[in-house]
Design an enzyme around this catalytic site. Structure first.
Site, PDB file in Angstrom:
ATOM      1  N   HIS A 268      -2.644 -19.098   5.994  1.00 11.00           N
ATOM      2  CA  HIS A 268      -2.602 -20.289   5.205  1.00 11.00           C
ATOM      3  C   HIS A 268      -1.045 -20.784   4.700  1.00 11.00           C
ATOM      4  O   HIS A 268      -0.738 -21.631   5.058  1.00 11.00           O
ATOM      5  CB  HIS A 268      -3.172 -19.971   3.889  1.00 11.00           C
ATOM      6  CG  HIS A 268      -3.380 -21.076   2.902  1.00 11.00           C
ATOM      7  ND1 HIS A 268      -4.547 -21.950   2.735  1.00 11.00           N
ATOM      8  CD2 HIS A 268      -2.639 -21.675   1.933  1.00 11.00           C
ATOM      9  CE1 HIS A 268      -4.339 -22.826   2.001  1.00 11.00           C
ATOM     10  NE2 HIS A 268      -3.119 -22.672   1.306  1.00 11.00           N
ATOM     11  N   GLU A 269      -0.607 -19.842   4.103  1.00 11.28           N
ATOM     12  CA  GLU A 269       0.946 -20.297   3.607  1.00 11.28           C
ATOM     13  C   GLU A 269       1.828 -20.637   4.802  1.00 11.28           C
ATOM     14  O   GLU A 269       2.748 -21.284   4.657  1.00 11.28           O
ATOM     15  CB  GLU A 269       1.529 -18.977   2.779  1.00 11.28           C
ATOM     16  CG  GLU A 269       0.826 -18.727   1.578  1.00 11.28           C
ATOM     17  CD  GLU A 269       0.433 -19.796   0.532  1.00 11.28           C
ATOM     18  OE1 GLU A 269       0.882 -21.073   0.610  1.00 11.28           O
ATOM     19  OE2 GLU A 269      -0.684 -19.974  -0.012  1.00 11.28           O
ATOM     20  N   HIS A 272       1.461 -23.934   5.787  1.00 14.73           N
ATOM     21  CA  HIS A 272       2.351 -24.902   4.987  1.00 14.73           C
ATOM     22  C   HIS A 272       3.749 -25.013   5.505  1.00 14.73           C
ATOM     23  O   HIS A 272       4.345 -26.028   5.539  1.00 14.73           O
ATOM     24  CB  HIS A 272       2.494 -24.362   3.594  1.00 14.73           C
ATOM     25  CG  HIS A 272       1.058 -24.721   2.605  1.00 14.73           C
ATOM     26  ND1 HIS A 272       0.894 -26.107   2.271  1.00 14.73           N
ATOM     27  CD2 HIS A 272       0.316 -23.961   2.045  1.00 14.73           C
ATOM     28  CE1 HIS A 272      -0.492 -26.128   1.721  1.00 14.73           C
ATOM     29  NE2 HIS A 272      -0.605 -24.697   1.497  1.00 14.73           N
TER      30      HIS A 272
HETATM   31 MG    MG Z   1      -2.347 -24.094  -0.082  1.00 19.66          MG
END
Ligand code: MG
Length: 503
Positions: A268-269, A272
């Site tokens: 997830h990170e 980003h």
């Molecule tokens: Mg997030």
């Protein structure tokens, strides 16, 4: 970056200081979350407060403001210059329109509120949080009134996180979504494949941190996250932060009894981080330097975490690796078991632990409450009761305590009203983006061989490189030929989960 327009050049020079100061504050924030000794929090708060005030002064600088007013009137601006003005206008609005004493009062109230919230949550005492929550709501109402809005006071706050988003649009999307999600959840719960617990998690055996670390290090490299311009650390709440164009960091957390957690939060990170690492270097330290909105940012993290990481074909590829790292623990658990385990659906109380199907229901509930609170249609004292009623209606569960109900999230103590909806929109955007990629690339086929480079190149070309050049609605229309449409997400869920749960 250089412009032929003199005012714009002056703005860019001045903005560079704002950008650098933001990053210095981000370094302190990163350190606070990753390294800070417990006794240092008060001193750190003072350091951050000082720099935050400096930042407000840079925005309110007279020369900056007059150059900005002149630049706004310039004609014949290029596409890039127009976007710079637009983004500055959005960012500066808060400082120009809201009186400085309100900004300072909000900063003070929310830093106090964080400690009060933390204790109230620990002790399960909503009543202790209520007085300061009321003040925060009032301050947000005052801020919204200063910022201005057309129909709904909440719109002014939504716009701070997601440009162009108004409550009416969000409400329309969420009212379509909610019954469909609740219905799908019921189908899954009634299916043959439904399971509440697995012997592989929350029990013996455990999964050593060192193994988890090596596994996620493999996956983020596979995703092409550049570790020479980034790093991964541990923090209690995983996050991604930009400290420089060449210093984009992520964190994760380890749960020794559930090896899914560190793996998926790292994906997830890193999602980003890939967005930020892919932005056109020319935009560095200008108002175009970051991802274009919270929802588009979340679409990138959710894309990697869910659309890729939880894709059954990808799990088939990665399953032998999990078995190699955890030979004892997973000796009888091959790809079919892991596909189910990584896509487990189960309604729970906690948003951050929610699966793809139930997650957005948590957001819809929060959106409805925020909308009512901001418009004085809900007495904050009634929050715990209304929270539980909605949980029962949407998810079929009732939290056993306010700590696991209305007090669970940090956002309101920070004063973030209007932030939650971007999490849901991120999931919707991710599904719509995936559908567009599938028109050009056979994702399922390439995931079977773990080939992720082609997918990243697509994202970079269509999304990442642009930074904040385009607003979300233009970006998604260019990609998919239409505005944000929740049907993509519903179709994705129905197709995937009817196969996994066999109904
Ligand atoms: Mg997030």
């Amino acid at each position: 970056m250089h412009s032929k327009n003199n005012e714009l050049n002056l703005l860019l020079v001045k903005y560079q200081k704002i950008s650098l100061l933001n990053k210095i504050i981000a370094i302190l924030d990163w350190d606070t979350n990753v390294n800070l000794p417990p006794n240092a929090s008060e001193g750190r708060a003072r350091q951050i407060a000082l720099l935050t005030e400096e930042l407000a002064d840079l925005w309110l600088d007279k020369e900056f403001k007059s150059a900005f007013e002149k630049a706004k009137e310039s004609k014949k601006l290029t596409e890039v210059e127009t976007a710079i003005i637009r983004n500055l206008d959005r960012a500066a609005k808060y400082y120009f329109k809201v009186p400085k004493e309100i900004i300072v009062e909000k900063a003070q109230t929310t830093s106090e509120a964080f400690m009060i919230w933390q204790k109230a949550k620990q002790e399960n005492k909503f009543k202790d949080f209520l007085p300061i929550l009321k003040r925060i709501i009032k301050l947000n109402q005052i801020i919204a009134d200063h910022l201005g809005y057309r129909k709904n006071r909440y719109d002014a706050l939504l716009d701070l996180y997601e440009p162009e988003l108004v409550a009416e649009t969000a409400s329309k999307i969420f009212t379509t979504l909610q019954p469909k999600l609740t219905q799908l959840l019921k189908k899954i719960q009634k299916s043959k494949g439904y399971f509440e617990t697995s012997p592989l998690i929350e029990a013996e055996p455990t999964y050593p941190q060192q193994d988890q670390k090596q596994l996620l290090s493999f996956i983020i490299k596979k995703m092409n996250y550049d570790l020479d311009s980034g790093r991964i650390d541990t923090s209690s709440h995983p996050f991604e932060t930009v400290l420089d164009r060449h210093d984009i960091r992520i964190t994760t957390r380890y749960n020794l009894k559930d090896f899914r957690e560190s793996f998926y939060s790292a994906m997830h990170e890193a999602g980003h981080a890939l967005y930020e690492q892919g932005i056109n270097p020319d935009y560095s330290e200008t108002p175009l330097e970051n991802g274009t909105s919270y929802a588009i940012h979340e679409s990138q993290s959710r894309f990697w975490e869910n659309q890729i990481g939880r894709n059954p074909n990808f799990i088939e590829y990665i399953a032998p690796l999990f078995q190699a790292f955890y030979p004892e623990q997973l000796k009888d658990s091959g790809a079919p078991t892991l596909i189910k385990l990584f896509n487990q659906v189960r309604p729970g109380f906690i948003r951050t632990e929610a699966d793809e199907v139930t997650y957005n229901l948590h957001i819809i509930l929060r959106f409805e409450l925020e909308n009512d609170l901001l418009n004085n249609k809900l007495d904050p004292a009634d929050l715990p009761q209304i929270w539980n009623i909605k949980m029962k209606k949407y998810l079929g569960v009732t939290p056993p305590s306010d700590s696991k109900g209305v007090l669970q999230d940090v956002h309101w103590s920070y004063g973030y009203f209007g932030y939650f909806p971007t999490y849901c929109l991120g999931n919707l955007y991710a599904a719509q983006i995936t559908a567009s990629i599938k028109k050009e690339i056979d994702i399922d086929k390439i995931l079977k061989s773990g080939e992720l480079g082609t997918i990243l190149s697509w994202l970079k070309e269509h999304i990442h490189q642009h930074g904040s050049l385009y607003l979300p609605q233009k970006l998604i229309t260019d990609i998919s030929g239409e505005q944000l449409n929740p049907d993509f997400f519903i179709e994705y869920l129905n197709q995937k989960y009817s196969q996994i749960y066999d109904f």
